[in-house]
Design a protein around this motif. Structure first.
Motif, PDB file in Angstrom:
ATOM      1  N   MET A 176      -5.611  -1.110  -4.033  1.00 24.87           N
ATOM      2  CA  MET A 176      -5.084  -2.402  -4.392  1.00 24.87           C
ATOM      3  C   MET A 176      -4.786  -2.393  -5.886  1.00 24.87           C
ATOM      4  N   ILE A 177      -3.510  -2.602  -6.237  1.00 23.54           N
ATOM      5  CA  ILE A 177      -3.071  -2.482  -7.625  1.00 23.54           C
ATOM      6  C   ILE A 177      -2.456  -3.803  -8.089  1.00 23.54           C
ATOM      7  N   PRO A 178      -3.059  -4.488  -9.058  1.00 24.58           N
ATOM      8  CA  PRO A 178      -2.422  -5.673  -9.646  1.00 24.58           C
ATOM      9  C   PRO A 178      -1.434  -5.222 -10.716  1.00 24.58           C
ATOM     10  N   VAL A 185      -4.217  11.221  -2.188  1.00 22.83           N
ATOM     11  CA  VAL A 185      -5.588  11.035  -1.711  1.00 22.83           C
ATOM     12  C   VAL A 185      -5.542  10.830  -0.197  1.00 22.83           C
ATOM     13  N   ALA A 186      -5.995  11.808   0.544  1.00 20.29           N
ATOM     14  CA  ALA A 186      -5.817  11.810   2.001  1.00 20.29           C
ATOM     15  C   ALA A 186      -6.476  10.617   2.680  1.00 20.29           C
ATOM     16  N   GLU A 187      -7.544  10.103   2.123  1.00 21.36           N
ATOM     17  CA  GLU A 187      -8.298   9.022   2.767  1.00 21.36           C
ATOM     18  C   GLU A 187      -7.648   7.653   2.600  1.00 21.36           C
ATOM     19  N   VAL A 188      -6.662   7.518   1.724  1.00 17.84           N
ATOM     20  CA  VAL A 188      -6.012   6.219   1.498  1.00 17.84           C
ATOM     21  C   VAL A 188      -5.124   5.877   2.685  1.00 17.84           C
ATOM     22  N   ARG A 189      -5.310   4.682   3.244  1.00 20.69           N
ATOM     23  CA  ARG A 189      -4.553   4.261   4.415  1.00 20.69           C
ATOM     24  C   ARG A 189      -3.469   3.228   4.093  1.00 20.69           C
ATOM     25  N   GLU A 190      -3.593   2.526   2.991  1.00 22.43           N
ATOM     26  CA  GLU A 190      -2.602   1.529   2.614  1.00 22.43           C
ATOM     27  C   GLU A 190      -2.652   1.318   1.107  1.00 22.43           C
ATOM     28  N   ILE A 191      -1.508   1.034   0.525  1.00 20.41           N
ATOM     29  CA  ILE A 191      -1.429   0.728  -0.910  1.00 20.41           C
ATOM     30  C   ILE A 191      -0.859  -0.682  -1.036  1.00 20.41           C
ATOM     31  N   ILE A 192      -1.657  -1.577  -1.570  1.00 20.34           N
ATOM     32  CA  ILE A 192      -1.280  -2.980  -1.721  1.00 20.34           C
ATOM     33  C   ILE A 192      -1.024  -3.263  -3.194  1.00 20.34           C
ATOM     34  N   VAL A 193       0.133  -3.790  -3.498  1.00 16.08           N
ATOM     35  CA  VAL A 193       0.489  -4.161  -4.867  1.00 16.08           C
ATOM     36  C   VAL A 193       0.644  -5.672  -4.926  1.00 16.08           C
ATOM     37  N   GLY A 230       7.041   2.246  -0.822  1.00 17.99           N
ATOM     38  CA  GLY A 230       6.344   2.069   0.440  1.00 17.99           C
ATOM     39  C   GLY A 230       5.071   1.256   0.353  1.00 17.99           C
ATOM     40  N   CYS A 231       4.871   0.539  -0.747  1.00 13.10           N
ATOM     41  CA  CYS A 231       3.672  -0.292  -0.896  1.00 13.10           C
ATOM     42  C   CYS A 231       3.873  -1.641  -0.206  1.00 13.10           C
ATOM     43  N   SER A 232       2.785  -2.248   0.225  1.00 13.11           N
ATOM     44  CA  SER A 232       2.816  -3.633   0.681  1.00 13.11           C
ATOM     45  C   SER A 232       2.756  -4.517  -0.550  1.00 13.11           C
ATOM     46  N   VAL A 233       3.745  -5.394  -0.717  1.00 12.71           N
ATOM     47  CA  VAL A 233       3.868  -6.163  -1.952  1.00 12.71           C
ATOM     48  C   VAL A 233       3.620  -7.647  -1.696  1.00 12.71           C
ATOM     49  N   LEU A 277      -6.289 -11.730  -3.990  1.00 10.72           N
ATOM     50  CA  LEU A 277      -5.292 -11.806  -2.922  1.00 10.72           C
ATOM     51  C   LEU A 277      -5.095 -10.444  -2.271  1.00 10.72           C
ATOM     52  N   GLY A 278      -4.968  -9.406  -3.089  1.00  6.68           N
ATOM     53  CA  GLY A 278      -4.752  -8.077  -2.534  1.00  6.68           C
ATOM     54  C   GLY A 278      -5.911  -7.611  -1.679  1.00  6.68           C
ATOM     55  N   ALA A 279      -7.121  -7.848  -2.132  1.00  8.76           N
ATOM     56  CA  ALA A 279      -8.298  -7.429  -1.374  1.00  8.76           C
ATOM     57  C   ALA A 279      -8.382  -8.161  -0.040  1.00  8.76           C
ATOM     58  N   GLN A 280      -7.919  -9.398  -0.010  1.00 13.43           N
ATOM     59  CA  GLN A 280      -7.938 -10.162   1.240  1.00 13.43           C
ATOM     60  C   GLN A 280      -6.995  -9.568   2.285  1.00 13.43           C
ATOM     61  N   GLN A 281      -5.993  -8.826   1.840  1.00 16.26           N
ATOM     62  CA  GLN A 281      -5.050  -8.209   2.773  1.00 16.26           C
ATOM     63  C   GLN A 281      -5.529  -6.852   3.286  1.00 16.26           C
ATOM     64  N   ALA A 282      -6.542  -6.299   2.639  1.00 15.89           N
ATOM     65  CA  ALA A 282      -6.994  -4.950   2.974  1.00 15.89           C
ATOM     66  C   ALA A 282      -7.652  -4.911   4.344  1.00 15.89           C
TER      67      ALA A 282
END
Length: 218
Positions: free
Chosen positions: A1-3, A21-29, A46-49, A62-67
């Motif tokens: 999760m990146i602000p 990082v192989a274990e990362v399943r989603e990148i939320i911006v 390809g990030c979820s924005v 907000l980003g953490a709530q989407q994880a």
């Protein structure tokens, strides 16, 4: 999760490294109102924005709530990670008493006054019992939900988050390193920036509001 806020010049490299990082399943911006094309770049990568009012605490909340993954990783836009970071995090979390952790940090710039960042990481975690934002904090998602999520604060959200996490478990340093930009130190001066950070921390401990501290911090 990146602000993010106007991070078009550095976001692509940060995301590229996270994808290794192989274990990362989603990148939320979560964007705080950029006007330099950051949102479009994040989508092209390809990030979820998502969009929120500017303020790192609210954006991360907000980003953490989407994880949806079991571990939430809070990463600054100018912090670079190594490809083994996921394995390192999971190794740290094998201890059931650990609810969250961070990485050892060093600055990519090598100015003399910026040396010793690893020592400061140890002091923060082992004595101050807190993890600061650019140490790439990772948290068990169920624990983050249990404590009410990331505090929606204009400043010092990492301080308050660490405080809440300590009530339910232990904070730890993972056996890995992240590197971050020293751009603020270079722009504002190393000693003056460290002094301002110390001053802001003291004022927060004395009860000043995050909004006031944000204005002082600039």
């Amino acid at each position: 999760m990146i602000p993010v806020l106007n991070e078009v010049n550095g976001l692509e490299e940060t995301v590229r490294r996270v994808r290794r990082v192989a274990e990362v399943r989603e990148i939320i911006v979560v964007d705080g109102g950029s006007h330099d094309g950051t949102q479009a770049l994040a989508r092209s990568l390809g990030c979820s924005v998502f969009v929120a009012a500017p303020g790192r605490g609210g954006q991360m909340r907000l980003g953490a709530q989407q994880a949806t993954a079991d571990v939430v990783w809070l990463l600054h836009a100018d912090t670079w990670v190594e490809s083994d970071a996921g394995e390192v995090m999971l190794q740290c979390l094998r201890d059931p008493a650990v609810v969250a952790g961070g990485f050892w940090k060093r600055f990519r710039e090598t100015r003399l006054l910026l040396l010793g960042s690893r020592f400061r990481c140890a002091v923060r975690v082992w004595i101050g019992r807190r993890i600061v934002g650019d140490m790439a904090m990772f948290i068990r998602r169920e624990v983050l939900e249990q404590i009410g999520g990331v505090p929606d604060m204009e400043l010092m959200e990492d301080f308050e988050l660490s405080h809440r996490l300590r009530k339910v478990g232990r904070l730890a340093l993972a056996d890995g390193v992240v590197t971050t930009s020293a751009r603020r130190f270079i722009e504002k001066g190393v000693l003056s920036t460290y002094f301002k950070m110390w001053q802001i921390t003291m004022l927060y401990r004395l009860g000043r509001s995050p909004a006031e501290l944000r204005r002082r911090y600039g």
